[in-house]
Design an enzyme around this catalytic site. Structure first.
Site, PDB file in Angstrom:
ATOM      1  N   LYS A   2       0.176  -7.993 -11.303  1.00 34.37           N
ATOM      2  CA  LYS A   2      -0.467  -7.683 -10.029  1.00 34.37           C
ATOM      3  C   LYS A   2      -0.967  -6.250 -10.046  1.00 34.37           C
ATOM      4  CE  LYS A   2       0.349  -7.220  -5.063  1.00 34.37           C
ATOM      5  NZ  LYS A   2       1.295  -7.314  -3.958  1.00 34.37           N
ATOM      6  N   GLU A  54       4.378  -1.634   7.667  1.00 40.85           N
ATOM      7  CA  GLU A  54       5.229  -1.768   6.474  1.00 40.85           C
ATOM      8  C   GLU A  54       6.286  -0.669   6.425  1.00 40.85           C
ATOM      9  OE1 GLU A  54       4.870  -2.263   1.604  1.00 40.85           O
ATOM     10  OE2 GLU A  54       3.072  -2.105   2.834  1.00 40.85           O
TER      11      GLU A  54
END
Length: 256
Positions: A2, A54
């Site tokens: 990723k 977050e």
């Protein structure tokens, strides 16, 4: 596995106006009620601000909390049924669940040297914000006696949600290909108390603001199954968080 590629978008006020950081922060706080709003005035006079959903790490009386946040869908402003369907599709998406699992696993591995009794649910939940929906996995544990919140920040940042996996290989790729100076975007911002408690968030959904220009940032996690057009659209949706909060003031009579 990723890599998280970021971009920026520039906004310019009319000639008779200039951007107002404090009014923008208030607008973001009022709209993004499930996020942490921050505003920092830099030495060069610019302001770095945003509303981040977050949590990088939260520590209170030895209890550690963090989240894995990955996978995105837009919100439907027209139909509640469509909005629910979008969230269901996100939860059932193999691509998004794979991305979420990569992030959650990496976070747990990073915590292990400093955290015991780690708790993680079997599947993520969908968290709905005004403009987007995300997959979210809440992770809890107990801080080891000789560790601090700064140990946790060092272990966790940058998470795979803003960097990639494996971490160093992803960061090397970004150095070579991203062509963007992130500045403070996606960095850890937070506070600590005298007894070691504190909280840090990841500075996403953020903007670097001068009176005559604002540069907003957004990133997308790319894995093998990513579709470029979908990722571009996702970045547009994320930029909407800041774009809808931008506030201006009239230049006339405001010079000091």
């Amino acid at each position: 596995q990723k890599v998280v590629l970021a971009r920026s978008a520039a906004f310019i006020p009319s000639q008779a106006q200039r951007f107002d950081p404090l009014a923008t922060a208030r607008a973001l706080r009022n709209r993004q009620t499930r996020s942490t709003t921050f505003l920092i005035r830099r030495k060069d006079g610019q302001a770095f601000l945003g509303s981040s959903p977050e949590v990088l790490v939260r520590l209170e009386k030895g209890r550690v909390e963090t989240v894995a946040l990955a996978g995105t869908r837009r919100r439907s402003q027209d139909s509640e049924l469509e909005d629910i369907a979008l969230g269901t599709a996100l939860l059932e998406s193999i691509k998004d669940r794979t991305e979420q699992d990569l992030v959650a696993t990496a976070i747990v591995d990073a915590l292990r040297p400093h955290v015991s009794d780690i708790e993680i649910p079997g599947r993520p939940e969908v968290i709905s914000l005004p403009d987007v929906q995300h997959l979210r996995t809440a992770i809890h544990g107990t801080l080891c006696d000789d560790s601090t919140i700064f140990d946790l920040v060092a272990q966790l940042h940058p998470t795979p949600a803003v960097g990639g996996l494996p971490r160093q290989e992803a960061l090397n790729w970004l150095d070579d290909h991203e062509q963007l100076d992130r500045g403070w975007y996606a960095g850890p911002i937070g506070w600590v108390t005298g007894d070691g408690n504190g909280e840090f968030v990841v500075a996403i959904r953020s903007v670097l603001m001068a009176p005559d220009m604002a540069s907003a940032f957004a990133g997308c996690g790319l894995i093998a199954d990513s579709i470029p057009e979908d990722e571009w659209e996702e970045s547009q949706i994320k930029l909407q968080t800041v774009r809808q909060g931008l506030a201006v003031e009239d230049r006339v009579g405001m010079e000091r």
